[in-house]
Design a protein around this motif. Structure first.
Motif, mmCIF file in Angstrom:
data_model
loop_
_atom_site.group_PDB
_atom_site.id
_atom_site.type_symbol
_atom_site.label_atom_id
_atom_site.label_comp_id
_atom_site.label_asym_id
_atom_site.label_seq_id
_atom_site.Cartn_x
_atom_site.Cartn_y
_atom_site.Cartn_z
ATOM 1 N N GLY A 190 34.734 -20.040 41.656
ATOM 2 C CA GLY A 190 35.791 -19.534 40.775
ATOM 3 C C GLY A 190 35.276 -19.051 39.433
ATOM 4 O O GLY A 190 34.074 -19.019 39.176
ATOM 5 N N ASN A 191 36.211 -18.666 38.587
ATOM 6 C CA ASN A 191 35.849 -18.128 37.269
ATOM 7 C C ASN A 191 35.673 -19.239 36.249
ATOM 8 O O ASN A 191 36.291 -20.287 36.353
ATOM 9 C CB ASN A 191 36.956 -17.192 36.767
ATOM 10 C CG ASN A 191 37.030 -15.953 37.619
ATOM 11 O OD1 ASN A 191 36.008 -15.474 38.122
ATOM 12 N ND2 ASN A 191 38.231 -15.446 37.815
ATOM 13 N N ASN A 192 34.854 -18.960 35.262
ATOM 14 C CA ASN A 192 34.719 -19.864 34.112
ATOM 15 C C ASN A 192 34.056 -19.092 32.972
ATOM 16 O O ASN A 192 33.610 -17.952 33.164
ATOM 17 C CB ASN A 192 33.934 -21.133 34.482
ATOM 18 C CG ASN A 192 32.610 -20.828 35.143
ATOM 19 O OD1 ASN A 192 31.819 -20.066 34.616
ATOM 20 N ND2 ASN A 192 32.363 -21.414 36.310
ATOM 21 N N PHE A 193 33.970 -19.715 31.807
ATOM 22 C CA PHE A 193 33.419 -19.051 30.618
ATOM 23 C C PHE A 193 31.970 -18.607 30.851
ATOM 24 O O PHE A 193 31.564 -17.519 30.452
ATOM 25 C CB PHE A 193 33.500 -20.019 29.430
ATOM 26 C CG PHE A 193 32.766 -19.552 28.210
ATOM 27 C CD1 PHE A 193 33.288 -18.550 27.398
ATOM 28 C CD2 PHE A 193 31.533 -20.103 27.875
ATOM 29 C CE1 PHE A 193 32.592 -18.107 26.277
ATOM 30 C CE2 PHE A 193 30.838 -19.678 26.752
ATOM 31 C CZ PHE A 193 31.370 -18.672 25.957
ATOM 32 N N LEU A 194 31.194 -19.459 31.516
ATOM 33 C CA LEU A 194 29.781 -19.150 31.771
ATOM 34 C C LEU A 194 29.662 -17.851 32.574
ATOM 35 O O LEU A 194 28.902 -16.942 32.219
ATOM 36 C CB LEU A 194 29.178 -20.339 32.524
ATOM 37 C CG LEU A 194 27.674 -20.437 32.732
ATOM 38 C CD1 LEU A 194 27.284 -21.894 33.007
ATOM 39 C CD2 LEU A 194 27.192 -19.577 33.856
ATOM 40 N N LYS A 195 30.463 -17.762 33.642
ATOM 41 C CA LYS A 195 30.392 -16.551 34.486
ATOM 42 C C LYS A 195 30.887 -15.318 33.743
ATOM 43 O O LYS A 195 30.318 -14.238 33.880
ATOM 44 C CB LYS A 195 31.226 -16.741 35.760
ATOM 45 C CG LYS A 195 30.556 -17.595 36.812
ATOM 46 C CD LYS A 195 31.316 -17.463 38.125
ATOM 47 C CE LYS A 195 30.884 -18.519 39.116
ATOM 48 N NZ LYS A 195 31.669 -18.477 40.357
ATOM 49 N N SER A 196 31.954 -15.463 32.948
ATOM 50 C CA SER A 196 32.467 -14.274 32.257
ATOM 51 C C SER A 196 31.486 -13.796 31.190
ATOM 52 O O SER A 196 31.351 -12.595 30.945
ATOM 53 C CB SER A 196 33.880 -14.504 31.688
ATOM 54 O OG SER A 196 33.824 -15.463 30.688
ATOM 55 N N THR A 197 30.742 -14.734 30.579
ATOM 56 C CA THR A 197 29.711 -14.331 29.612
ATOM 57 C C THR A 197 28.607 -13.552 30.329
ATOM 58 O O THR A 197 28.169 -12.490 29.864
ATOM 59 C CB THR A 197 29.110 -15.581 28.921
ATOM 60 O OG1 THR A 197 30.168 -16.317 28.335
ATOM 61 C CG2 THR A 197 28.100 -15.198 27.855
#
Ligand SMILES: NC(=O)c1ccc[n+]([C@@H]2O[C@H](COP(=O)([O-])OP(=O)(O)OC[C@H]3O[C@@H](n4cnc5c(N)ncnc54)[C@H](OP(=O)(O)O)[C@@H]3O)[C@@H](O)[C@H]2O)c1
Length: 294
Positions: free
Chosen positions: A157-164
């Motif tokens: 899923g999505n998280n801050f680490l991946k979006s960065t």
């Protein structure tokens, strides 16, 4: 133990399925099979399965969407946990419920952490629903564990680490604006699953704060990830006040006080787990964010 996991397809639920499945008998119905907003559905399921523990990893977790979906948020985040709590009471099983730092306003001065008995004062519709979910659990389940965590990252899923990472690996990357005035403890969902197992197996009771040890700002977190993966990108510090969307607490620091007092704390320093996570999954994450369209 026989453990019924609700929300086992989600980011945390899938980690719990892997970790708990190594030592316990699991029942992991899909949302289609067990929708927690249905009282009859929950009663029937618990009667049929007769679990020792119900682990609730289900939730309406899109913080932005919570602001405009009042009805669904109430049903899933408040009435669902209430149904689980009342039915767990009826069938005498333990209910483990997951909550978060959005129950607090984050006004304490960093590095003062939040303790389990601090007063809740949520800033967003999501936070409000999580406060009410806790009340529904405390008020209806005699045997419960509430676990508050935050700043979770993991492979699913999505998280801050991946979006960065996604922003950094764009074909034409722009400077990435990240708040340097919001603090927390990045916590690996796999570690949280191990912590849930520990609390469950030790017959813990009550409300527990459970995040990684140590803390950093969002900015430091993003920089640490990019440096570790050797990705060149421009990070631009900003304030959380500059970000669009629902308000989030500036101070998300937790002290795992009760778990430490009882000898149940299995959390480690955030950098140690993040290093392990990036060593194991760094290449896969880069591949994923480069190929995924959204
Ligand atoms: N992610 C974080 O950073 C974080 C931090 C602190 C606490 N938490 C809490 O941890 C819990 C799990 O979060 P998460 O990030 O793993 O959530 P998630 O990835 O959004 O997964 C939510 C899960 O809930 C299921 N679900 C949704 N509505 C349901 C319903 N009516 N009946 C049964 N199942 C339903 C979903 O099933 P479908 O996939 O089929 O829709 C999915 O399996 C939540 O309570 C959340 O508030 C999360």
């Amino acid at each position: 133990m026989k453990v019924l996991i609700v929300g086992s397809s989600g980011r945390l639920g899938s980690e719990c399925k892997n970790v708990l499945g190594q030592a316990h008998e699991l029942i992991t119905p899909s949302k289609k099979k067990l929708n927690i907003i249905s009282w009859d559905g929950v009663i029937e399921c618990l009667q049929e399965v007769s679990p020792d523990v119900v682990l609730n990893c289900a939730g309406f977790t899109n913080i932005k969407a919570c602001e405009t979906n009042d009805f669904a948020v109430r049903k899933i985040n408040v009435e669902g946990p209430r149904n689980l709590a009342q039915c767990s009471a009826r069938f005498e099983c333990v209910l483990i419920h997951i909550s978060c730092g959005h129950v607090f306003d984050g006004q304490k001065l960093v590095p003062q952490p939040y303790f389990e008995d601090d007063t809740a004062n949520p800033l967003s519709a999501y936070g409000k629903s999580k406060v009410e979910s806790e009340m529904a659990v405390r008020g209806n389940a005699p045997d419960y564990i509430i676990i508050r965590s935050g700043w979770l990252y993991g492979i699913k899923g999505n998280n801050f680490l991946k979006s960065t990472l996604k922003q950094a690996l764009r074909e034409k990357p722009k400077p990435i604006r990240v708040p340097d005035d919001q603090y927390g403890s990045p916590t690996w969902s796999h570690r949280l699953a191990l912590q849930i197992k520990e609390l469950m197996e030790k017959n813990a009771k009550g409300t527990y704060h459970m995040t990684a040890e140590g803390h950093c700002s969002r900015f430091e977190y993003a920089k640490y990830v990019l440096d570790k993966l050797d990705i060149k990108a421009t990070l631009e510090p900003c304030s959380i006040k500059d970000l669009k969307g629902p308000k989030t607490p500036a101070n998300c620091l937790f002290e795992n006080r009760l778990a430490k007092k009882q000898g149940f704390n299995v959390m480690v320093d955030w950098k140690d787990d993040l290093d392990s996570f990036l060593d194991e999954f760094g290449k896969a994450l880069i591949k994923e964010v480069k190929t995924k369209k959204t």
